[in-house]
Motif scaffolding. Structure first.
Motif, short mmCIF file in Angstrom:
data_model
loop_
_atom_site.label_atom_id
_atom_site.label_comp_id
_atom_site.label_asym_id
_atom_site.label_seq_id
_atom_site.Cartn_x
_atom_site.Cartn_y
_atom_site.Cartn_z
N MET A 231 0.83 -1.20 0.00
CA MET A 231 0.00 0.00 0.00
C MET A 231 0.86 1.26 0.00
N ARG A 232 1.92 1.27 0.81
CA ARG A 232 2.83 2.43 0.83
C ARG A 232 3.51 2.62 -0.52
N ARG A 233 3.98 1.51 -1.09
CA ARG A 233 4.68 1.57 -2.38
C ARG A 233 3.76 2.10 -3.48
N GLU A 234 2.48 1.75 -3.41
CA GLU A 234 1.51 2.18 -4.41
C GLU A 234 0.80 3.48 -4.02
N LEU A 235 1.22 4.09 -2.92
CA LEU A 235 0.65 5.35 -2.43
C LEU A 235 -0.85 5.23 -2.21
N MET A 236 -1.29 4.15 -1.59
CA MET A 236 -2.70 3.90 -1.33
C MET A 236 -2.97 4.00 0.16
N THR A 237 -3.98 4.79 0.51
CA THR A 237 -4.35 4.95 1.91
C THR A 237 -5.36 3.88 2.31
N ASP A 238 -5.58 3.75 3.61
CA ASP A 238 -6.60 2.82 4.12
C ASP A 238 -7.97 3.21 3.58
N GLN A 239 -8.25 4.50 3.55
CA GLN A 239 -9.56 4.96 3.08
C GLN A 239 -9.78 4.62 1.61
N GLU A 240 -8.74 4.72 0.80
CA GLU A 240 -8.88 4.36 -0.62
C GLU A 240 -9.13 2.86 -0.78
N LEU A 241 -8.44 2.06 0.02
CA LEU A 241 -8.64 0.61 -0.04
C LEU A 241 -10.06 0.25 0.39
N LEU A 242 -10.51 0.84 1.49
CA LEU A 242 -11.87 0.58 1.97
C LEU A 242 -12.92 1.02 0.94
N SER A 243 -12.65 2.13 0.27
CA SER A 243 -13.55 2.61 -0.78
C SER A 243 -13.66 1.61 -1.92
N GLN A 244 -12.54 1.06 -2.34
CA GLN A 244 -12.54 0.06 -3.40
C GLN A 244 -13.27 -1.21 -2.96
N LEU A 245 -13.11 -1.60 -1.72
CA LEU A 245 -13.82 -2.78 -1.22
C LEU A 245 -15.33 -2.54 -1.20
N ARG A 246 -15.74 -1.32 -0.82
CA ARG A 246 -17.17 -1.00 -0.83
C ARG A 246 -17.74 -1.08 -2.24
N LEU A 247 -16.95 -0.69 -3.24
CA LEU A 247 -17.42 -0.80 -4.62
C LEU A 247 -17.65 -2.26 -5.01
N HIS A 248 -16.99 -3.18 -4.33
CA HIS A 248 -17.20 -4.61 -4.56
C HIS A 248 -18.26 -5.17 -3.62
N GLY A 249 -18.91 -4.31 -2.83
CA GLY A 249 -19.96 -4.76 -1.92
C GLY A 249 -19.44 -5.35 -0.63
N ILE A 250 -18.22 -5.01 -0.25
CA ILE A 250 -17.61 -5.57 0.96
C ILE A 250 -17.39 -4.46 1.97
N GLN A 251 -17.99 -4.62 3.16
CA GLN A 251 -17.85 -3.63 4.22
C GLN A 251 -16.66 -3.91 5.13
N ASP A 252 -16.35 -5.19 5.33
CA ASP A 252 -15.32 -5.59 6.28
C ASP A 252 -14.16 -6.26 5.56
N PRO A 253 -12.93 -5.69 5.63
CA PRO A 253 -11.78 -6.31 4.97
C PRO A 253 -11.48 -7.73 5.47
N ALA A 254 -11.95 -8.07 6.66
CA ALA A 254 -11.71 -9.42 7.18
C ALA A 254 -12.40 -10.49 6.33
N ARG A 255 -13.41 -10.11 5.54
CA ARG A 255 -14.10 -11.05 4.66
C ARG A 255 -13.31 -11.36 3.41
N VAL A 256 -12.25 -10.60 3.15
CA VAL A 256 -11.50 -10.74 1.90
C VAL A 256 -10.44 -11.82 2.03
N HIS A 257 -10.48 -12.78 1.13
CA HIS A 257 -9.44 -13.81 1.09
C HIS A 257 -8.21 -13.25 0.38
N LEU A 258 -8.40 -12.68 -0.81
CA LEU A 258 -7.30 -12.06 -1.57
C LEU A 258 -7.82 -10.82 -2.28
#
Length: 110
Positions: free
Chosen positions: A55-82
């Motif tokens: 995430m640091r190497r790609e300049l991605m914040t936690d909020q950006e990652l969470l936003s992308q997960l929400r676009l996939h219909g996922i609220q909790d990152p713990a549900r993500v396998h990969l």
């Protein structure tokens, strides 16, 4: 008779293949070239745990990652396998297999 005009720089550039097209063509023709020069997916999340180094190497914040997960219909990152950052900039997400195998509810038949 007037001398023929030389092509402009813009006209000359339009005849040359774009650098990305040239790389794509070379990667298609020579697989070893692709292994060296083509981008590969980067693992952002494994088993619900974000990879902070990537995430640091790609300049991605936690909020950006969470936003992308929400676009996939996922609220909790713990549900993500990969989750991978693909070479085209998109994020692909795979959730736990139990969630993917649930059958959709069909309306009752008459």
């Amino acid at each position: 008779m007037a001398p023929a005009a030389e092509p402009t720089l813009a006209a000359t550039r339009s005849r040359a293949p774009a650098p990305s097209a040239a790389v794509d063509a070379a990667a298609y023709r020579f697989p070893r070239f692709a292994a060296v020069f083509k981008a590969r997916p980067k693992k952002l999340i494994k088993d619900g745990r974000p990879d902070r180094t990537v995430m640091r190497r790609e300049l991605m914040t936690d909020q950006e990652l969470l936003s992308q997960l929400r676009l996939h219909g996922i609220q909790d990152p713990a549900r993500v396998h990969l989750a991978h950052l693909e070479p085209n900039g998109m994020i692909s997400v795979l959730t736990d297999t139990d969630e993917e195998t649930e059958a959709p509810q069909h309306p009752p038949t008459r």
